[in-house]
Design an enzyme around this catalytic site. Structure first.
Site, PDB file in Angstrom:
ATOM      1  N   HIS A 108     -48.947  13.999  -3.887  1.00 32.05           N
ATOM      2  CA  HIS A 108     -47.212  13.540  -3.780  1.00 32.05           C
ATOM      3  C   HIS A 108     -46.749  14.421  -2.817  1.00 32.05           C
ATOM      4  CE1 HIS A 108     -45.763  17.364  -5.490  1.00 32.05           C
ATOM      5  NE2 HIS A 108     -47.093  17.435  -5.981  1.00 32.05           N
ATOM      6  N   CYS A 109     -45.608  14.116  -2.228  1.00 39.56           N
ATOM      7  CA  CYS A 109     -44.789  15.020  -1.342  1.00 39.56           C
ATOM      8  C   CYS A 109     -43.642  15.186  -1.933  1.00 39.56           C
ATOM      9  CB  CYS A 109     -44.892  14.072  -0.057  1.00 39.56           C
ATOM     10  SG  CYS A 109     -44.145  12.552   0.120  1.00 39.56           S
ATOM     11  N   THR A 110     -42.347  15.062  -1.207  1.00 38.88           N
ATOM     12  CA  THR A 110     -41.146  15.174  -1.725  1.00 38.88           C
ATOM     13  C   THR A 110     -40.563  14.104  -2.116  1.00 38.88           C
ATOM     14  OG1 THR A 110     -40.821  17.295  -0.406  1.00 38.88           O
ATOM     15  CG2 THR A 110     -38.733  16.172  -0.929  1.00 38.88           C
ATOM     16  N   THR A 116     -46.890  10.654   1.370  1.00 41.65           N
ATOM     17  CA  THR A 116     -47.518   9.737   0.128  1.00 41.65           C
ATOM     18  C   THR A 116     -48.094   8.597   0.306  1.00 41.65           C
ATOM     19  OG1 THR A 116     -46.457  11.232  -1.603  1.00 41.65           O
ATOM     20  CG2 THR A 116     -47.373   9.163  -2.336  1.00 41.65           C
TER      21      THR A 116
END
Length: 217
Positions: A108-110, A116
């Site tokens: 995941h990222c933000t 992602t």
């Protein structure tokens, strides 16, 4: 759902500044957490987008307005392909997925759509999934996040009413033109996606074979 999966590894694509600004991960069990940030503070477009989305500097909209938000996002996707740090992190993430000890693996990222999204493209392509199916899966993100996107947009405009929706909305969506920018950069620099996997991400035939053995029925 995550509890049933029994995660063995979590790959976090966020930078330190994003982690500090956001809530801590709520992980079930005790998976191995691997930090592989895809972020370049020296990249002016990437920094401007991040500052706006994190609410650190809503005035960074002016930076994006110089070239337009969609063009700024396309520039970031090209950087995913050519940026040294991006290539190192994406390559390392695929190698983790190629090791059965790290499965099930979550990444995941933000926002969960760009970094992602591109890592999803890389993995699915390496597994032999058709490009049309990959594109459809990528674009499905918009429908799945529509309500959240509107909440975020309204919150940003509440903090700074002068923010133009036309400038901000492209940052909150995935678009085919963003994906095309990355694909075009792959072809321009490496000639093919196979070349990108090999020369751009440093993946060997053994890595790709192990990935397919682990993730395909």
């Amino acid at each position: 759902m995550l509890e049933k999966l029994g995660l063995a590894c979590v790959v976090d694509l966020r930078d330190d500044s994003e982690i500090a600004a956001g809530p801590a991960d709520r992980l079930v069990g005790e998976p191995r957490v691997v930090r592989l940030p895809v972020y370049d503070a020296a990249h002016p477009v990437f920094t401007a987008v991040a500052e706006v989305l994190l609410g650190h500097d809503l005035g960074a909209e002016a930076t994006l307005a110089v070239q337009g938000s969609p063009a700024a996002m396309a520039a970031i996707y090209r950087w995913f392909v050519t940026g040294e740090g991006a290539r190192a992190s994406f390559g390392a993430a695929v190698r983790l997925a190629a090791d059965a000890e790290n499965l099930p693996l979550l990444f995941h990222c933000t926002a969960g759509k760009d970094r992602t999204g591109w890592l999803s493209v890389v993995l699915l392509t390496a597994l032999g999934v058709d490009e049309a199916a990959i594109r459809a899966d990528y674009l499905r993100t918009n429908a799945q996040t529509e309500s959240l996107r509107e909440v975020v947009l309204q919150a940003m405009q509440a903090r700074q009413p002068v923010l133009a929706e036309a400038a901000i909305r492209p940052l909150l969506e995935v678009r085919g033109e963003y994906l095309d920018a990355a694909y075009d950069e792959v072809r321009r620099v490496h000639g093919s996606f196979d070349g990108y996997l090999r020369d751009g991400l440093g993946l060997t035939g053994a890595h790709l074979a192990a990935l397919r053995d682990n993730l395909l029925d």
